[in-house]
Design a protein around this motif. Structure first.
Motif, PDB file in Angstrom:
ATOM      1  N   ASN A  73       0.892  -1.146  -0.047  1.00 23.18           N
ATOM      2  CA  ASN A  73       0.071  -0.018  -0.020  1.00 23.18           C
ATOM      3  C   ASN A  73       0.832   1.171  -0.042  1.00 23.18           C
ATOM      4  O   ASN A  73       0.576   2.280  -0.755  1.00 23.18           O
ATOM      5  N   GLN A 125      -6.377   8.377  -2.333  1.00 21.14           N
ATOM      6  CA  GLN A 125      -7.167   8.635  -1.238  1.00 21.14           C
ATOM      7  C   GLN A 125      -7.754   7.321  -0.697  1.00 21.14           C
ATOM      8  O   GLN A 125      -7.420   6.751   0.641  1.00 21.14           O
ATOM      9  N   GLN A 126      -8.188   6.414  -1.811  1.00 15.90           N
ATOM     10  CA  GLN A 126      -8.753   4.942  -1.226  1.00 15.90           C
ATOM     11  C   GLN A 126      -7.602   4.350  -0.769  1.00 15.90           C
ATOM     12  O   GLN A 126      -7.713   3.404   0.158  1.00 15.90           O
ATOM     13  N   LYS A 186      -4.514   5.395   0.561  1.00 15.67           N
ATOM     14  CA  LYS A 186      -4.558   5.701   2.021  1.00 15.67           C
ATOM     15  C   LYS A 186      -5.594   5.390   3.184  1.00 15.67           C
ATOM     16  O   LYS A 186      -4.999   4.937   4.270  1.00 15.67           O
ATOM     17  N   ASN A 187      -6.628   5.341   2.702  1.00 15.96           N
ATOM     18  CA  ASN A 187      -7.643   4.775   3.800  1.00 15.96           C
ATOM     19  C   ASN A 187      -7.345   3.452   4.157  1.00 15.96           C
ATOM     20  O   ASN A 187      -7.508   3.006   5.161  1.00 15.96           O
ATOM     21  N   SER A 188      -7.088   2.679   2.974  1.00 18.91           N
ATOM     22  CA  SER A 188      -6.788   1.234   3.330  1.00 18.91           C
ATOM     23  C   SER A 188      -5.391   1.088   4.104  1.00 18.91           C
ATOM     24  O   SER A 188      -5.496   0.307   5.201  1.00 18.91           O
ATOM     25  N   ALA A 209      -4.503   3.395   6.387  1.00 14.22           N
ATOM     26  CA  ALA A 209      -4.950   3.719   7.960  1.00 14.22           C
ATOM     27  C   ALA A 209      -5.421   2.638   8.350  1.00 14.22           C
ATOM     28  O   ALA A 209      -5.312   2.451   9.714  1.00 14.22           O
ATOM     29  N   ILE A 210      -6.257   1.977   7.748  1.00 12.37           N
ATOM     30  CA  ILE A 210      -6.986   0.755   8.439  1.00 12.37           C
ATOM     31  C   ILE A 210      -5.975  -0.295   9.037  1.00 12.37           C
ATOM     32  O   ILE A 210      -6.020  -0.970   9.980  1.00 12.37           O
ATOM     33  N   PRO A 214      -8.936   4.723  12.014  1.00 17.82           N
ATOM     34  CA  PRO A 214     -10.144   5.143  10.900  1.00 17.82           C
ATOM     35  C   PRO A 214      -9.524   6.049   9.846  1.00 17.82           C
ATOM     36  O   PRO A 214      -8.266   6.528  10.149  1.00 17.82           O
ATOM     37  N   PRO A 215      -9.990   5.868   8.646  1.00 14.93           N
ATOM     38  CA  PRO A 215      -9.399   6.744   7.466  1.00 14.93           C
ATOM     39  C   PRO A 215      -9.442   8.293   8.035  1.00 14.93           C
ATOM     40  O   PRO A 215     -10.080   8.897   8.517  1.00 14.93           O
ATOM     41  N   HIS A 216      -8.147   8.819   7.673  1.00 15.02           N
ATOM     42  CA  HIS A 216      -7.949  10.327   7.862  1.00 15.02           C
ATOM     43  C   HIS A 216      -6.709  10.677   6.990  1.00 15.02           C
ATOM     44  O   HIS A 216      -6.128   9.742   6.334  1.00 15.02           O
ATOM     45  N   ASP A 217      -6.354  11.828   7.087  1.00 13.48           N
ATOM     46  CA  ASP A 217      -5.125  12.377   6.478  1.00 13.48           C
ATOM     47  C   ASP A 217      -3.906  11.838   7.211  1.00 13.48           C
ATOM     48  O   ASP A 217      -3.429  12.308   8.458  1.00 13.48           O
TER      49      ASP A 217
END
Length: 510
Positions: free
Chosen positions: A190, A254-255, A257-259, A261-262, A267-270
């Motif tokens: 990722n 962004q997707q 980055k969300n993965s 973060a998990i 949770p998804p964040h900057d």
């Protein structure tokens, strides 16, 4: 069912009878202990599985048969401090990894239960205080006693259960290691994809600037009457198509980055505070060490887990076989019973009993034999699954090796093509300004260059992700746990919460 046991009625009178009960108890206990070394059922032996002697591409200069030297392969391979930090956070906070550690804890308790079953299964302290009236007479009854019973492990049933639970514990630890290997590779892949998408965005924006410049030139020539409006329209079409590719890339970025973060347990964040605005795609080393195919059986956690599941099921065959034989148990009780509470524990109020018993399910042999065959069929299935896991593991490694090597070759070709494409853009732009070629050639070279630079960027990312897949297929990374119990990696706050829930039962559970 056939059951036989001596009378359990208490008898406190008669020294001869006392001696006979004591002699019977000692003899029964001695016989059960002396014969308790029998172990029915098959003893597990490490299974064989087809393994090749070498990798298909062992002669390639990019690969080596030397075993990987560093379990922290992401550090050695990419030398990227940001990736190192992400991996560290994921190992501490990833919830799937915590779940795997808790399954290890559950297996530890199952093993403790199996070990405890080898000891007296029933230990009770009993008490009674009763008051009864009959025919105008009031009776009091007080009693206090201790009961104990023990089923001797005559045929090894409890020991086989311990053997099975121990193998299940090993399998749960291997599953934890497998979850860790998967986590490491997912974080690395990722992260590489984040850097690749950021690079593709840079390429798109650079092409937008080039195409804007071409549009400016085409409009200038149109305003000067040197060309028709068609050139400007073509330039504007190409420019806006390239601009339209940016939102799609930003969505994918962004997707991912969300993965990521998990994977970090958040949770998804900057994530820019961790990743920075942008960074280079990690570079790959000149060569990689693979070891030999035989190493996979020890290296890959999924193979070790399959082997331990097989061992656990082998012991279950022994457990099923013991059901065909009689079980033997001994036990007794000691206490005091009196009409008045003050007379408890006086010599005349003492009560005791001692028994030896056996139980044999002689009328259920059909069902019990079917269960033996069932457990054996499950064992055979797990054996086939184990061998299939070994084959699949070899296929995973071979597939990842060829993907890495061929993507490396592809990258070299794309680098040459991208350099030539840039030269063609510069040449066509200069020739168009001098009126030597029409604008169709410029449009063609600009469009081809945008595609070529994007292909080059994707190829760089593919080489890095394919290298990660090689390490994942080899099972690399679980060794960083060392000799530590996976339960040790659970957060202290979680352990405190679990202790708090069971604290009310501490006196009972001890």
């Amino acid at each position: 069912m056939l059951r036989c046991h001596p009378c359990r009625q208490c008898c406190s009178k008669g020294a001869g009878m006392n001696r006979s009960w004591q002699t019977l108890g000692i003899a029964t206990l001695s016989a059960l202990i002396a014969s308790g070394c029998a172990m029915l059922g098959p003893d597990f032996q490490e299974p064989g599985a087809p393994v090749e002697s070498s990798w298909l591409y062992v002669e390639d200069p990019l690969v080596s048969s030397e075993p990987p030297a560093d379990p922290n392969w992401w550090q050695t391979a990419f030398q990227d401090p940001v990736l190192d930090r992400l991996v560290e956070m994921a190992l501490q906070e990833n919830l799937s990894l915590r779940s795997a550690a808790l399954r290890v804890l559950q297996s530890q308790q199952q093993l403790a239960i199996a070990i405890g079953n080898q000891y007296p299964q029933q230990q009770q302290v009993t008490g009674l205080a009763a008051r009864e009236k009959s025919d105008a007479i009031i009776f009091n009854d007080y009693s206090l006693g201790f009961n104990l019973s023990w089923e001797a492990d005559f045929w090894g049933r409890f020991r086989r259960q311990v053997e099975s639970a121990s193998a299940e514990l090993d399998a749960s630890v291997a599953d934890y290691d497998g979850a860790q290997v998967s986590l490491l590779s997912q974080v690395a892949q990722n992260y590489i994809l984040v850097r690749t998408l950021q690079a593709q965005l840079d390429v798109a924006r650079q092409n937008i600037e080039l195409q804007r410049e071409s549009l400016r030139i085409a409009r200038a020539k149109f305003n000067a009457g040197a060309v028709s409006e068609l050139d400007a329209d073509q330039a504007e079409t190409l420019l806006n198509n390239t601009i339209a590719s940016v939102p799609s890339l930003e969505t994918s970025l962004q997707q991912v980055k969300n993965s990521l973060a998990i994977l970090l347990g958040k949770p998804p964040h900057d994530l820019n505070y961790l990743l920075g605005e942008k960074g280079d795609i990690p570079k790959t080393p000149a060569s990689i060490a693979l070891g030999m195919p035989q190493n996979l059986i020890r290296q890959r956690p999924d193979i070790r887990a399959a082997e331990r599941q097989l061992a656990a099921q082998s012991a279950q065959i022994g457990v099923a076989v013991t059901e065909l034989y009689p079980s033997f148990s001994i036990g007794g009780a000691i206490g005091s019973s009196a009409m008045h509470s003050g007379d408890l524990f006086e010599s005349d109020s003492e009560t005791w009993s001692l028994f030896g018993a056996f139980q044999w399910n002689i009328f259920n042999y059909g069902r019990l034999r079917s269960n033996v065959r069932l457990q054996d069929a499950l064992f055979q299935q797990l054996l086939v699954d184990y061998r299939n896991t070994v084959l699949q593991a070899q296929g995973d490694v071979e597939n990842s090796i060829v993907a890495y090597l061929k993507s490396y070759q592809q990258l070299a070709a794309y680098q040459l093509a991208a350099a030539a494409s840039k030269r063609s853009v510069a040449a066509s732009t200069a020739q168009y300004q001098n009126g030597l070629i029409d604008f169709n050639t410029v449009i063609s070279t600009l469009g081809a260059d945008a595609q070529q630079q994007d292909l080059l960027t994707s190829a760089r990312g593919n080489v890095a992700t394919n290298l990660v897949q090689v390490y994942r297929a080899l099972g690399g990374g679980w060794e960083i746990r060392g000799n530590q119990d996976p339960v040790d990696f659970l957060p202290a706050a979680m352990k405190d919460e679990m202790r708090e829930r069971t604290r009310a039962w501490e006196g009972v559970l001890q």
